[in-house]
Structures are given as structure tokens and as C-alpha cells.
Design an enzyme around this catalytic site. Structure first.
Site, PDB file in Angstrom:
ATOM      1  N   LYS A 247       6.924   3.914  12.918  1.00 30.97           N
ATOM      2  CA  LYS A 247       7.686   2.859  13.484  1.00 30.97           C
ATOM      3  C   LYS A 247       9.122   2.707  12.700  1.00 30.97           C
ATOM      4  CE  LYS A 247       8.355  -2.111  12.056  1.00 30.97           C
ATOM      5  NZ  LYS A 247       9.189  -2.135  10.671  1.00 30.97           N
ATOM      6  N   ASN A 248       9.214   2.986  11.492  1.00 29.70           N
ATOM      7  CA  ASN A 248      10.495   2.810  10.857  1.00 29.70           C
ATOM      8  C   ASN A 248      11.487   4.349  11.031  1.00 29.70           C
ATOM      9  OD1 ASN A 248       9.985   0.431   9.961  1.00 29.70           O
ATOM     10  ND2 ASN A 248       9.480   0.587   8.042  1.00 29.70           N
TER      11      ASN A 248
ATOM     12  N   CYS B 100      11.250  -9.781   9.485  1.00 30.41           N
ATOM     13  CA  CYS B 100      10.109 -10.346   8.687  1.00 30.41           C
ATOM     14  C   CYS B 100      10.653 -11.233   7.795  1.00 30.41           C
ATOM     15  CB  CYS B 100       8.918  -9.300   8.056  1.00 30.41           C
ATOM     16  SG  CYS B 100       7.800  -8.476   9.227  1.00 30.41           S
TER      17      CYS B 100
ATOM     18  N   ARG C 229      17.633 -10.953   2.607  1.00 29.59           N
ATOM     19  CA  ARG C 229      17.589  -9.274   2.918  1.00 29.59           C
ATOM     20  C   ARG C 229      19.154  -9.090   3.168  1.00 29.59           C
ATOM     21  NH1 ARG C 229      12.568  -7.693   6.845  1.00 29.59           N
ATOM     22  NH2 ARG C 229      13.281  -5.706   6.355  1.00 29.59           N
TER      23      ARG C 229
ATOM     24  N   ASP D 155       5.603  -1.424   1.755  1.00 27.30           N
ATOM     25  CA  ASP D 155       4.719  -1.863   2.973  1.00 27.30           C
ATOM     26  C   ASP D 155       3.103  -1.697   2.952  1.00 27.30           C
ATOM     27  OD1 ASP D 155       7.470  -2.322   3.897  1.00 27.30           O
ATOM     28  OD2 ASP D 155       7.502  -0.383   4.964  1.00 27.30           O
TER      29      ASP D 155
ATOM     30  N   ARG E 256       4.210  -5.758  16.310  1.00 28.45           N
ATOM     31  CA  ARG E 256       5.420  -5.160  16.310  1.00 28.45           C
ATOM     32  C   ARG E 256       5.343  -3.849  15.597  1.00 28.45           C
ATOM     33  NH1 ARG E 256       8.581  -7.989  12.086  1.00 28.45           N
ATOM     34  NH2 ARG E 256       9.705  -5.915  12.513  1.00 28.45           N
TER      35      ARG E 256
HETATM   36  N1  EPU Z   1      19.359  -4.682  -0.091  1.00 26.26           N
HETATM   37  C1  EPU Z   1      20.650  -5.079  -0.455  1.00 26.26           C
HETATM   38  N2  EPU Z   1      21.645  -4.863   0.122  1.00 26.26           N
HETATM   39  C2  EPU Z   1      21.805  -4.153   1.122  1.00 26.26           C
HETATM   40  C3  EPU Z   1      20.342  -3.363   1.690  1.00 26.26           C
HETATM   41  C4  EPU Z   1      19.300  -3.771   0.944  1.00 26.26           C
HETATM   42  O1  EPU Z   1      20.496  -6.149  -1.590  1.00 26.26           O
HETATM   43  O2  EPU Z   1      22.691  -3.960   1.859  1.00 26.26           O
HETATM   44  C5  EPU Z   1      18.076  -4.849  -1.044  1.00 26.26           C
HETATM   45  C6  EPU Z   1      16.911  -5.472  -0.160  1.00 26.26           C
HETATM   46  O3  EPU Z   1      17.339  -6.897  -0.364  1.00 26.26           O
HETATM   47  C7  EPU Z   1      15.784  -5.072  -0.901  1.00 26.26           C
HETATM   48  C8  EPU Z   1      16.241  -3.680  -1.144  1.00 26.26           C
HETATM   49  O4  EPU Z   1      17.523  -3.725  -1.175  1.00 26.26           O
HETATM   50  O5  EPU Z   1      15.688  -5.762  -2.095  1.00 26.26           O
HETATM   51  C9  EPU Z   1      15.740  -2.573  -0.311  1.00 26.26           C
HETATM   52  O6  EPU Z   1      15.969  -2.785   1.198  1.00 26.26           O
HETATM   53  P1  EPU Z   1      16.168  -1.557   2.141  1.00 26.26           P
HETATM   54  O7  EPU Z   1      17.532  -1.849   2.806  1.00 26.26           O
HETATM   55  O8  EPU Z   1      15.527  -0.480   1.838  1.00 26.26           O
HETATM   56  O9  EPU Z   1      15.202  -2.419   3.343  1.00 26.26           O
HETATM   57  P2  EPU Z   1      15.341  -2.248   4.880  1.00 26.26           P
HETATM   58  O10 EPU Z   1      16.206  -1.260   5.256  1.00 26.26           O
HETATM   59  O11 EPU Z   1      15.800  -3.692   5.508  1.00 26.26           O
HETATM   60  C10 EPU Z   1      13.175  -1.057   5.476  1.00 26.26           C
HETATM   61  C11 EPU Z   1      11.904  -1.330   6.117  1.00 26.26           C
HETATM   62  C12 EPU Z   1      11.134  -2.220   5.585  1.00 26.26           C
HETATM   63  C13 EPU Z   1      10.626  -1.519   4.236  1.00 26.26           C
HETATM   64  C14 EPU Z   1      12.021  -1.359   3.243  1.00 26.26           C
HETATM   65  C15 EPU Z   1      11.694  -0.690   2.039  1.00 26.26           C
HETATM   66  C16 EPU Z   1      12.958  -0.738   8.465  1.00 26.26           C
HETATM   67  C17 EPU Z   1      13.147  -1.218   9.820  1.00 26.26           C
HETATM   68  N3  EPU Z   1      12.340  -1.477   7.622  1.00 26.26           N
HETATM   69  O12 EPU Z   1      13.942  -2.270   5.255  1.00 26.26           O
HETATM   70  O13 EPU Z   1       9.766  -2.066   6.544  1.00 26.26           O
HETATM   71  O14 EPU Z   1       9.967  -2.622   3.512  1.00 26.26           O
HETATM   72  O15 EPU Z   1      12.725  -0.567   4.050  1.00 26.26           O
HETATM   73  O16 EPU Z   1      11.001   0.452   2.057  1.00 26.26           O
HETATM   74  O17 EPU Z   1      12.940   0.412   8.303  1.00 26.26           O
HETATM   75  C18 EPU Z   1       7.963  -3.052   7.388  1.00 26.26           C
HETATM   76  O18 EPU Z   1       7.792  -1.906   7.977  1.00 26.26           O
HETATM   77  O19 EPU Z   1       7.003  -3.752   7.367  1.00 26.26           O
HETATM   78  C19 EPU Z   1       9.144  -3.403   6.539  1.00 26.26           C
HETATM   79  C20 EPU Z   1       9.452  -4.463   6.091  1.00 26.26           C
END
Ligand code: EPU
Length: 433
Positions: free
Chosen positions: A35-36, A130, A135, A319, A411
Site C-alpha cells: 500500500k505505502n 488515520c 502529523r 505499522d 483502505r
Molecule cells: N514528522 C514530523 N514532520 C514531518 C513529517 C513527519 O514531525 O514533516 C513526524 C511524524 O509526526 C512522526 C514521524 O515524523 O512522528 C514519522 O512520520 P513519517 O513522515 O515517517 O510518516 P508518514 O509519511 O506520514 C508513513 C506511512 C505510515 C507509517 C509511517 C511510519 C504512508 C502513506 N504512511 O507515514 O503508515 O506509520 O510512514 O512508518 O506511507 C499505515 O500504513 O497504517 C500508516 C500509518
């Protein structure tokens, strides 16, 4: 009250999963595309001025939503099979995606990097997704600005504009999957070389880089501590790319095998991506035999306590934290999970406690006092992985568990009840009048 709660959670109030538990899972399960990775690769096609084919896509609602968004932007998408699309991006005529669309899922933030790369300007609603706590997207914005864009957030939209994008060095203050992928998307067509220091290394980061390189980009080092992107003039497409298998879906079935006291073979996975999960399953007393693209996971004796901290790849993935939480809630002794990525990923523990678990969550740490067995209850998927965890709990529990808010689960998991049913689980999706 029940109806109000379900409506508040945004779920379909008529649908639920009914699981009759205490069935040890047996047999084989085939893992779908990730998915991701898929939700990054589909918007990445916007960087191509041509036609490309993407294969091994998971058949999930986030993928369909992304295809609809691209169609709105002027792309022509043809579904060749249930898992393969051909995308023609030659006639993209908009760079504006409203908040009503983007708030449906988190991965909508990739439209910013992709549209900025293609059109040098994008107006994209703030992403939803979610509810896992705050975030922020400050690292994404910092990256676009470093590449020369001006970024404003106003009226629920992120507006990014650049006269031209110029390669630069970007140091990520924290490891972010989304910001790393967005940096690659925005930098691929920029002038000169971009260096991303402290990037995320998840398998889907490497997959997006491989996809872009297949289409003509020059990205090196994805999956390591430094990513180097030499900007190219254009991406031509004219190629087919197959999405990597879903590490999280594979881990979900592996943990379900242990929780249900089963014996299953997980096929079409990359076992290298599953090392942290394999290590924890073996540490608590489960059995894993990994063989390249498939593995056998089986239960022989009661599992015992563990201490786990979720970390960016190659650490234990956030995850899979809720799914692991189910296993620990029925393992001997008191386990501790420290969730270091998301501030609010223990909401599922309230639901598991309704099923007889003894979990105390305090901030980013939860204590799991192992119980002998879980017992059925009506429960609510509070997010995608929480939903997967509740399915595992339902299969392991005594009695008939009902799970609501299935939209979260749909999803991100393809045909989840069919896959579990094939392993012997007694699981039905029913409409409740
Ligand atoms: N963060 C910041 N600033 C930013 C970006 C992130 O502070 O600009 C923080 C976040 O708040 C969090 C950490 O950094 O504490 C990591 O966030 P990351 O950006 O890695 O997460 P994401 O890209 O929003 C993706 C996956 C999530 C998964 C996370 C961590 C996708 C669409 N989503 O989220 O997947 O938990 O990486 O591996 O790729 C899921 O699939 O259920 C899911 C939530």
C-alpha cells in the site's frame, strides 16, 4: 449511543466483520503489493510526460482513490487487470486538489512533490489520514523551500510555487517516510544534484526510487543513509513497473499465525524486509523458517513477554505495533511497548481490553499483562492497523467478535476476510440493518 459512536468514527454503520474465534490458522497466504509504495508510485507518474504501466497494485480503496484523483487532474487510467493500470499523463491540466479530497487520506501529500516537480506549482488541501496524533509536514515544506519553492499554508490548502527547482543538500531533522519520498519527487526533474541526508530507508522508499529510475530518473542510494538525485530533463515512461510486496501485510499474517496458534506459509514476500518481525517472533517463542520470497510461521508453545520499541526501518515498524500488541496480550508475563513514531497509536488497547486483555497505556508506552485468552466483544477499528489487530484478536478469541468501522481496514488490506478465510478463519462481512 452505539449508532452515534459509529457515525462519529466515520465508518459504514451497516457493515461489520463477524469472527467466530479460536481457530488456528493453517495453509498459505499470498501477499499483495505494498500500500505505502503504491500510494507514492501512482502520484509519481505525474512526473512522466508519457505512458507507463504499474503492476502488482493492491486492490484497496486508497489505490482507487488515488486513481480517481489522477483522472481528475487529466490523466487517463486504464485498468488492465484487477492489479495493473496503465497511466497516460500527457494531458494533465490541473494542479489543484481540494481539501474535501485530500483529507480522505494521508498519502495525498505526495501530490505536492509530484505536481511541484511537473508544473512548478501545486495547490493541495492539507492531508488527512488515520488519527495517530499530530502529523506535521514541516519536513516536507522545508524540503520544497530548500529546492527553491515558496510554500504557503492558507484556508486548508498548501500552495507551493517555484520559478525553477534547483538541486540542493537537505538534512532531514527526523526520519520521515513522507518527506523523503516528497523530496525525491520534487528533486527528480530539478536542475543539478540534490542530496538527502538522514532519509527514511523503508522498502517503499527504495521502491519509489526504483520506479522513478525505471522511468528515466537518476536516483542513487535509496535505502542507505544518503540519497543522491541527479536531476534529469524529463521522465519518458514507456515501461512497466511491479510494486514491491507489502511488508506490513506479511507481518500482519505472521503475527496472526502466532496469535491463533497456527501454522502458515506466507508467500510472495521479501523476507529481508521482515527481519525485525521474524526476530521478535522467535524471541517470544514462535517459529519462523524464512526462504527468500516465502516463509513458514508456526506456533508450538505459549509465547512469552517482550520489550519492543517501534523505530524507522530496519527497526520494528509502528505499522505492526497493534498486531504485535495482540500477541503480547496473550503471552506469558508483562510486556512493554514503546511507540516512538506516533503519539496516539494505542487507541486499539481500549478495544482489546473490552476483549479481556489487560493493557495499560500511558502516553507512548503500554504495558501488556498477559492473559490466558481473549473473549469476544463488539469492537471498533480506530485506524487501519488497529483494525487488523482486532481481526487477529477476533480469530484468537473465544466466541463471536464483531468489528465495526471497516472503512479503515479496506483502505489498506486487499480481500482481508477472503485471505483469512482461506487460512481457515471463520470470518464474515455482514450488513447490519
Ligand atoms: N514528522 C514530523 N514532520 C514531518 C513529517 C513527519 O514531525 O514533516 C513526524 C511524524 O509526526 C512522526 C514521524 O515524523 O512522528 C514519522 O512520520 P513519517 O513522515 O515517517 O510518516 P508518514 O509519511 O506520514 C508513513 C506511512 C505510515 C507509517 C509511517 C511510519 C504512508 C502513506 N504512511 O507515514 O503508515 O506509520 O510512514 O512508518 O506511507 C499505515 O500504513 O497504517 C500508516 C500509518
Amino acid at each position: 449511543m452505539l449508532i452515534d459512536f459509529k457515525q462519529n468514527m466515520g465508518g459504514n454503520i451497516l457493515e461489520k466483520l463477524v469472527i467466530t474465534g479460536k481457530t488456528p490458522l493453517k495453509g498459505e497466504v499470498v501477499i499483495s503489493g505494498a500500500k505505502n509504495a503504491a500510494v507514492a508510485i501512482i502520484p509519481a507518474t505525474l512526473l512522466i510526460n508519457g505512458i507507463c504501466t504499474i503492476d502488482n497494485l493492491p486492490n484497496i480503496s486508497d489505490v482507487k482513490l488515488y486513481c480517481d484523483i489522477l483522472t481528475e487532474l487529466g490523466a487517463k487510467i486504464t485498468w488492465n487487470t484487477e492489479h495493473e493500470i496503465t497511466v497516460d499523463t500527457r494531458n494533465i491540466n490541473s494542479n489543484n486538489i481540494p481539501l474535501e479530497t485530500t483529507r480522505k487520506f494521508r498519502a495525498s501529500y505526495y501530490l505536492l512533490g509530484a505536481l511541484l516537480g511537473r508544473c512548478h506549482s501545486a495547490k493541495v488541501g492539507i492531508p488527512g489520514g488515520c488519527n495517530l496524533g499530530a502529523r506535521p509536514i514541516d519536513q516536507h515544506i522545508k524540503t520544497f523551500e530548500a529546492l527553491g519553492a515558496n510554500v504557503e499554508v492558507s484556508n486548508g490548502n498548501i500552495i507551493a510555487k517555484a520559478k525553477k527547482l534547483k538541486g540542493t543538500s537537505i538534512y532531514m531533522d527526523l526520519v520521515s517516510v513522507g518527506a523523503t519520498i516528497n523530496a525525491m519527487l520534487a528533486a527528480v526533474l530539478a536542475e543539478g544534484t540534490t542530496i538527502i541526508d538522514n532519509p527514511a530507508k523503508e522498502p517503499h522508499i527504495v521502491d519509489v526510487a526504483n520506479f522513478l529510475n525505471t522511468m528515466g530518473a537518476d536516483i542513487r542510494g535509496a535505502g542507505t543513509d544518503i540519497i543522491k538525485i541527479n536531476g534529469v530533463k524529463e521522465l519518458k515512461g514507456n515501461a512497466t513497473y511491479s510494486v514491491v510486496p507489502d511488508q506490513i501485510e506479511a507481518g500482519t499474517f505472521m503475527l496472526a499465525a502466532i496469535a491463533s496458534k497456527g501454522d502458515i506459509t506466507v508467500k510472495n514476500c521479501i523476507t529481508k524486509h521482515l527481519e525485525s518481525i521474524i526476530a521478535k517472533i522467535v524471541e517470544i517463542g514462535g517459529n519462523v523458517d524464512a526462504n527468500g520470497d516465502h516463509l513458514r510461521v508456526w506456533y508450538t508453545k505459549k509465547t512469552h513477554k517482550a520489550t519492543i520499541k517501534t523505530l524507522p526501518y530496519p527497526g520494528f515498524p509502528t505499522d505492526l505495533q497493534p498486531q504485535m500488541g495482540v500477541v503480547l496480550s496473550i503471552s506469558e508475563g508483562t510486556s512493554i511497548i514503546n511507540e516512538s513514531i506516533w503519539e496516539s497509536r494505542f487507541q486499539y488497547t481500549n478495544e482489546l481490553n473490552k476483549m479481556g486483555a489487560k493493557i495499560t497505556a500511558q502516553g507512548k508506552t503500554a504495558f501488556f499483562e498477559g492473559v490466558n485468552e481473549l473473549t469476544a466483544a463488539p469492537v471498533y477499528a480506530t485506524d487501519l492497523r488497529a483494525g487488523a489487530a482486532l481481526i487477529i484478536a477476533g480469530i484468537a478469541a473465544k466466541g463471536k467478535t464483531e468489528i465495526y468501522n471497516l472503512n479503515h481496514i479496506d483502505r489498506g488490506y486487499e480481500n482481508i476476510e477472503q485471505k483469512f478465510r482461506k487460512l481457515g478463519a471463520k470470518i464474515e462481512r455482514v450488513n447490519e440493518e
